[in-house]
Design an enzyme around this catalytic site. Structure first.
Site: not given
Ligand code: NAD
Length: 475
Positions: A170, A201, A203, A207, A245, A279, A380
């Site tokens: 997803k 879709g 989260g 998700g 991550e 990140c 962040e």
């Molecule tokens: P996000 O957590 O909002 O979403 C990430 C993914 O998770 C999306 O596909 C989203 O639809 C899904 N998601 C959101 N809530 C969910 C839930 N309750 N259950 C299941 N799935 C869910 O993050 P974002 O805004 O897309 O990305 C930015 C964040 O990602 C930043 O905090 C960044 O630091 C982090 N990031 C970390 C790394 C790493 O490797 N450590 C790499 C890139 C980004």
């Protein structure tokens, strides 16, 4: 328009039962780039069942056969690399030239690298009277963010498939079109039906339906710490394996004997990469009190050299942020920094001039005299906002670097390599660059503390998707 109305489930492009769609925006001008299906529980269930059905046969294939598929996928991505770079430059806003090298280039390299690693990996060994074999963990749910969308997908899919797992992906609903290209590449590579499945879709519900599904054995998640915590709670109900991550607030420690100009330049570049939506971004620059005035001047000058503009223009060094939500969030952090008394050395919360209307542009910003307790030094921001924090001595610098809930990355700069290494070893983070050391795709990548757990990349990333099994032999 890049519209998509089907999901890839069980080797077929199928029309979802739900008619709901999600608008995806072009970061450069805010226009709708296209629409994607908003899957619900029904589609997620079909995808997990397809992955489950494909697991036994796929896990029984030889590593060499799986490696051949990974190489074919790498070749397929290479053949479409221009389209991938252009798609991601629009979805995410990274300047096109950089997107070609990073956003399209890294997935091609990583699929090929995993083809090699899977071939060379030692799949079993002997300990006394036991044969220790590596089994795939099972059905993997991969949930990924939008900032390096295809790279983050690849760091899950290439090792998971190579390990013999089947996958339901997803991707982020903010930058999903690259994942459709990947699904077409997988199909063209002749991957058996159900080994890879794509549902798109939000989260909630898609998700969460995936995370809760009893047919899933492991969740590999990259995204925010907020979502990571929620996913951990949900996964605990059925004791699923979870790899996370998450976010970061990484420190770049410039020791007092460093080449200051090179260190400041490297830190600003490391902070502003992908408009700060990285990140591992080096968002806290730690400099000795004595060198602070010179470092502040150099950082402000470097920031002003970042031409903000259309990601498709040759001259652009800093593209827009990815979404309206990001724009509002980053601007509110810049205002917060001013309210808390940090000194604005470059940029600010007002919109930059001369950029395309409707896009999510923000000025490259530098704050000086930041205290590590300030919000802009602790949270962040995920935008091009650098905080310069003065320190007293080496011990103080290490203390400040570690004074964060995160532990994803860091950097240390010194003319004395052994001193730099000594400090780097004391930073509680998964990846620390020494004097601008280059990114290494075979080195483990992942976090300490609230930056998550588990490691991606190289052989470490492959081991994430394996279970050890011991066969006790009599003779
Ligand atoms: P996000 O957590 O909002 O979403 C990430 C993914 O998770 C999306 O596909 C989203 O639809 C899904 N998601 C959101 N809530 C969910 C839930 N309750 N259950 C299941 N799935 C869910 O993050 P974002 O805004 O897309 O990305 C930015 C964040 O990602 C930043 O905090 C960044 O630091 C982090 N990031 C970390 C790394 C790493 O490797 N450590 C790499 C890139 C980004």
């Amino acid at each position: 328009m890049l519209n998509r109305d089907k999901l890839f489930i069980g080797g077929q492009w199928s029309t979802p039962a739900s008619r709901e769609t999600i608008d995806v925006h072009n970061a450069g001008n805010g226009e709708v780039l296209g629409r994607i299906p908003a899957a619900g529980e029904k589609e997620v269930d079909a995808a997990v069942k397809a992955a489950r059905a494909a697991l036994e046969a796929w896990s029984a294939t030889s590593p060499a056969a799986r490696a051949d598929y990974l190489q074919k996928i790498s070749d397929g991505l290479k053949a479409r690399s221009e389209e991938i770079a252009k798609t991601i430059a629009q979805e995410v806003g990274m300047p096109l030239k950089m997107a070609s090298r990073i956003q399209a280039g890294l997935p091609i390299a990583n699929f090929a690298n995993y083809a090699k690693l899977v071939r060379e990996f030692k799949w079993e060994d002997r300990v006394g009277n036991s044969v220790v074999v590596r089994d795939p963990v099972g059905v993997v749910a991969a949930s990924t963010p939008w900032n390096y969308p295809l790279h983050q997908i690849t760091l899950k899919l290439a090792p998971a498939l190579g390990a013999g797992c089947t996958v339901v992906l997803k991707p982020s609903e903010v930058a999903p079109f690259n994942a459709f290209i990947l699904a077409e590449v997988m199909e063209a590579a002749g991957l058996p039906a159900g080994v890879f499945n794509l549902v798109t879709g939000t989260g909630q519900p898609a998700g969460e339906a995936l995370v809760k599904h009893p047919g899933v054995d492991m969740i590999s998640f990259t995204g925010s710490t907020r979502a990571g915590k929620r996913i951990s709670e949900l996964a605990a109900q059925s004791v699923k394996r979870v790899a996370l991550e998450l976010g970061g607030k990484s420190a770049s420690v410039i020791l007092d004997d460093a080449d200051l100009a090179a260190a400041v330049k490297g830190t600003v570049n490391g902070c502003y990469l992908n408009s700060g939506q990285t990140c591992t971004a080096l968002t806290r620059m730690l400099v000795s009190e004595k060198q602070y005035p010179e470092a502040a001047k150099l950082a402000a000058e470097a920031a002003k050299g970042f031409t903000v503009g259309d990601p498709m223009a040759e001259t652009t060094r800093l593209g827009p942020l990815t979404s309206q939500a990001q724009l509002e969030r980053v601007r509110s952090y810049i205002k917060k920094g001013q309210q808390e008394g940090a000194e604005l050395l470059a940029g600010g919360a007002d919109a930059p001039e001369g950029v395309p209307a409707g896009g999510y542009y923000v000025k490259p910003t530098v704050f000086g005299k930041v205290k590590n307790s300030m919000t802009i030094a602790q949270e962040e921001i995920f935008g091009p906002v650098l905080s310069i924090i003065p320190y007293k001595d080496e011990e103080d610098a290490i203390r400040i670097a570690n004074d964060t809930v995160y532990g994803l990355a860091g950097a240390v700069w010194s003319k004395d390599e052994s001193r730099a290494q000594r400090v780097a070893r004391r930073i509680r983070a998964g990846q620390v660059d020494v004097n601008g050391g280059a990114f290494n795709m075979n080195a483990p990548f992942g976090g300490f503390k609230q930056s998550g757990h588990g490691r991606e990349a190289g052989v470490y990333g492959l081991e994430e998707f394996l279970e050890y099994k011991s066969l006790q032999l009599k003779g």
